[in-house]
Design a protein around this motif. Structure first.
Motif, PDB file in Angstrom:
ATOM      1  N   ASP A  80      -0.344   5.802  -5.814  1.00 22.83           N
ATOM      2  CA  ASP A  80      -1.113   5.075  -5.566  1.00 22.83           C
ATOM      3  C   ASP A  80      -2.740   4.359  -5.792  1.00 22.83           C
ATOM      4  O   ASP A  80      -2.730   3.337  -5.663  1.00 22.83           O
ATOM      5  CB  ASP A  80      -1.631   5.281  -3.659  1.00 22.83           C
ATOM      6  N   ALA A  84      -3.422   1.117  -7.300  1.00 23.47           N
ATOM      7  CA  ALA A  84      -5.018   0.234  -6.513  1.00 23.47           C
ATOM      8  C   ALA A  84      -5.993   0.075  -7.604  1.00 23.47           C
ATOM      9  O   ALA A  84      -6.734  -0.647  -7.293  1.00 23.47           O
ATOM     10  CB  ALA A  84      -5.897   1.679  -5.534  1.00 23.47           C
ATOM     11  N   HIS A 120      -8.701   0.758  -1.883  1.00 21.74           N
ATOM     12  CA  HIS A 120      -8.156   0.097  -1.279  1.00 21.74           C
ATOM     13  C   HIS A 120      -7.939  -1.203  -2.874  1.00 21.74           C
ATOM     14  O   HIS A 120      -8.537  -2.284  -2.498  1.00 21.74           O
ATOM     15  CB  HIS A 120      -7.252   0.003  -0.746  1.00 21.74           C
ATOM     16  N   ASN A 121      -6.584  -1.565  -3.376  1.00 19.28           N
ATOM     17  CA  ASN A 121      -6.398  -2.587  -4.029  1.00 19.28           C
ATOM     18  C   ASN A 121      -7.972  -2.937  -5.176  1.00 19.28           C
ATOM     19  O   ASN A 121      -8.032  -4.438  -4.854  1.00 19.28           O
ATOM     20  CB  ASN A 121      -5.892  -3.560  -3.466  1.00 19.28           C
ATOM     21  N   GLY A 127      -2.195   0.784  -2.741  1.00 19.21           N
ATOM     22  CA  GLY A 127      -2.404   0.192  -4.118  1.00 19.21           C
ATOM     23  C   GLY A 127      -0.904  -0.461  -4.261  1.00 19.21           C
ATOM     24  O   GLY A 127       0.323   0.280  -4.339  1.00 19.21           O
TER      25      GLY A 127
END
Ligand code: SF4
Length: 622
Positions: A101, A105, A125-126, A205
């Motif tokens: 992740d 992300a 997050h992202n 992500g």
């Protein structure tokens, strides 16, 4: 950059700044990612004299080119930091989903520096990062806090790496826990997050990153998954997990018993082994991200004092908290494992510290008043569990044992140093150097202290032509010291590559360096070869050692604990001890180290580490 997210996230908790930096393409090529990248970053940014628990220390979380791809074990992440337990550079590895992740992300690495005034957690997050208050989470155990953060953000797919109460209290055996009990266990990394007031790092992500030749890469992944499905070595791991070591290697004397005093305990080993676990408490559960090997265990104990439903113990835990303490109650050890996950403490070091405590109690160096009234006797599961609580809470005897056996022995005095089993302050893992001599050398020269994950050289003992692609041909028999120097050196180099690309080590059961090179070439577009990867491994190992040299490490530190060189009287290793001098001499020679234990100037320069050579030896005379 193909194979990479292409960015590094830097979070300064003192200034509360979160910044993105491009991934250095030379570092990506020369160090791959994971451990290699982290070692280079810490070498560049953390002076060797830095206090590990000060805001000036940094911790790097890094993934690699195969992370979050179709590769069957691209699940892991590595952390690199100056260790408060050992005072030297440490890397540690964890599985689960968190690493995948982080990359999805948008990041190949996260550098955390500084320290927050009050407890915080990160939410990545992202491509966005928030520093959020965590005062309300402080004190929660490391499994509960993962659920709390998922609930708070409103997404149960969020992955959380966090510390428990032990890290908050800066216990030197504390560690980060992620994804329901996965842990980069070693070196006291939990205390570093505690010193920074950082309770957790939540990531989520769903981004993508380019793969250079997706068709070739996916074809390789498909072939590896197929080989993985049909390999007998992998099948046993899938069925019985790492606990199979207890079933298979007890007769050889590989399992340490009663703080390394005995060489044989058939019944105890079988009571803790993978077969017993499967017959009694094992329940089905998922493996790490996209892993088709699936060594991880989940156990359910329906009733009694050890009632639990959670991640099951690995081999290292079963031996450290079981046979080392003369305990063969699988339920009790599983329960203790769960406690370690919740407090956020390393099961290997905790078990070794408790076994050390039992011997010190027997010898009168620890009294009943020190333990809060507990009779700390061999084989007493309740006493072992009580000590786990004391270490996790940093109370009573736990204030001493929780600092590791080296410091505990110094505090207790007398002969305690003789049975404090560590190298450079790191408690020894659970493979006996009197059975596999190469393991003794692996522990003695391990870059983070006694370690089984920087070269699992026993796999290459008594095997014909262990690694022909790196010219390791012939036979390296059991209980022979001569010849083990090169075995250990190449085993360490291979692990450095594996920990940097970042693959699960267990995949090397079926993969050769040329397979790894093909994967990396297809992922990144850089042309790697089997021999070229050897150079990468050597570079990472030399850089790690050079940092440790600058922390004061020399040949005098490359020694096993005295207890590991006392022969046992029974079992497969009775009367056997390795000749450390013979092996060390060979290892130094094949590694290109000086007699005092430094990578030579010539070695460093041949690996492209001129700056490091200058740090160790000063400017080159014309
Ligand atoms: S083999 Fe085990 S540790 Fe490795 S990735 Fe698979 S489940 Fe995780």
């Amino acid at each position: 950059m193909d194979g990479y997210a292409g960015k590094v996230l830097r979070v300064n908790l003192t200034t509360r700044e979160c910044t993105e930096e491009p991934l250095n393409p030379k570092y990506a090529r020369d160090y791959l990612g994971g451990t290699g990248l982290g070692v280079r970053m810490i070498y560049d940014e953390v002076p060797p004299a830095t206090d590990p628990l000060s805001p000036e220390n940094k911790i790097v979380f890094a993934v690699g080119p195969v992370t979050a791809t179709n590769y069957t074990s691209g699940a892991r992440y590595q952390i690199v930091f100056k260790s408060p337990l050992t005072g030297i550079l440490c890397d540690a590895s964890s599985g689960g989903y968190w690493g995948a992740d982080l990359k999805r992300a948008g990041y190949d690495a996260l550098i955390v520096e500084g320290a927050a005034d009050d407890p915080v957690y990160l939410w990545v997050h992202n491509g966005k990062t928030e520093i959020r208050p965590a005062t309300h989470l402080w004190g929660q155990d490391a499994l509960k806090v993962q659920e709390s953060i998922q609930r708070e953000i409103g997404d149960e797919r969020i992955r959380v790496a966090c510390i428990g109460p032990a890290g908050e209290r800066k216990v030197l055996l504390s560690c980060i826990i992620n994804d329901e009990g996965r842990a980069p266990g070693r070196g006291g990394n939990g205390a570093i997050l505690g010193s920074k007031n950082l309770k957790a790092i939540a990531v989520r992500g769903n981004g993508n990153f380019p793969i250079h030749d997706l068709t070739a890469y996916n074809a390789l992944c498909k072939r590896i998954a197929k080989d993985n499905a049909t390999s007998p070595a992998v099948a046993a791991m899938r069925e019985y997990g790492t606990a199979q070591v207890l079933d298979n290697l007890w007769a050889m004397g590989d399992i340490p018993i009663k703080n390394w005093q005995l060489g044989l305990w058939e019944e105890g080993c079988k009571n803790l082994g993978g077969k017993k676990m499967k017959e009694t408490i094992l329940v089905p559960h998922t493996a790490c991200y996209r892993c088709t090997l699936g060594c991880s265990r989940w156990v359910k104990i329906e009733e009694g004092p050890y009632k639990m439903d959670g991640p099951g113990p690995e081999y290292e835990t079963l031996a450290a908290m079981g046979t080392m303490c003369l305990i063969d109650d699988l339920n009790a050890v599983s329960f203790a494992n769960d406690l370690c996950n919740r407090y956020g403490i390393d099961t290997i070091s905790t078990g070794v510290a408790i076994a050390f405590g039992m011997e010190a109690y027997e010898k009168g160096l620890i009294k009943k008043e020190d333990t809060g009234g507990i009779e700390l006797k061999w084989g007493d599961a309740q006493a072992m569990i009580a000590m786990t609580h004391q270490i996790g809470k940093n109370e009573k005897l736990g204030t001493i044992l929780g600092q590791g056996v080296k410091r505990a022995a110094e505090k207790l005095g007398g002969d305690a140093w003789k049975f404090a089993v560590h190298v450079k302050g790191m408690e020894s893992p659970m493979h006996d150097p009197r059975t596999f001599y190469s393991m003794g050398l692996t522990y003695a020269v391990g870059p983070r202290g006694a370690c089984h994950l920087h070269g699992h050289s026993p796999l290459w003992e008594n095997v014909q032509d262990p690694l022909p692609e790196w010219d390791l041909k012939g036979m390296y028999p059991l209980h022979v010291s001569k010849g083990k120097g090169i075995v250990v050196k190449l085993s360490q180099d291979l692990t450095a590559v594996v920990n940097s690309m970042v693959s699960c080590y267990f995949l090397t059961f079926i993969l050769k360096p040329s397979d790894l090179a093909a994967l990396l070439t297809a992922a990144t577009g850089t042309k790697y070869t089997a021999k070229g990867l050897l150079k990468v491994g050597e570079r990472i190992m030399a850089l790690h050692r050079a940092y440790n040299n600058r922390c004061g490490i020399t040949r005098k530190d490359d020694v096993l604990a005295p207890r590991q060189l006392e022969p046992t009287k029974e079992g497969g290793n009775a009367g056997k001890v390795p000749d450390m001098e013979v092996m060390l001499k060979e290892f130094y020679k094949v590694s290109g180290w000086t007699p005092s234990g430094k990578p030579s100037r010539k070695t460093l320069e041949s690996l492209g580490l001129r700056d490091v050579a200058k740090d160790l030896y000063g400017p080159k005379r014309k």
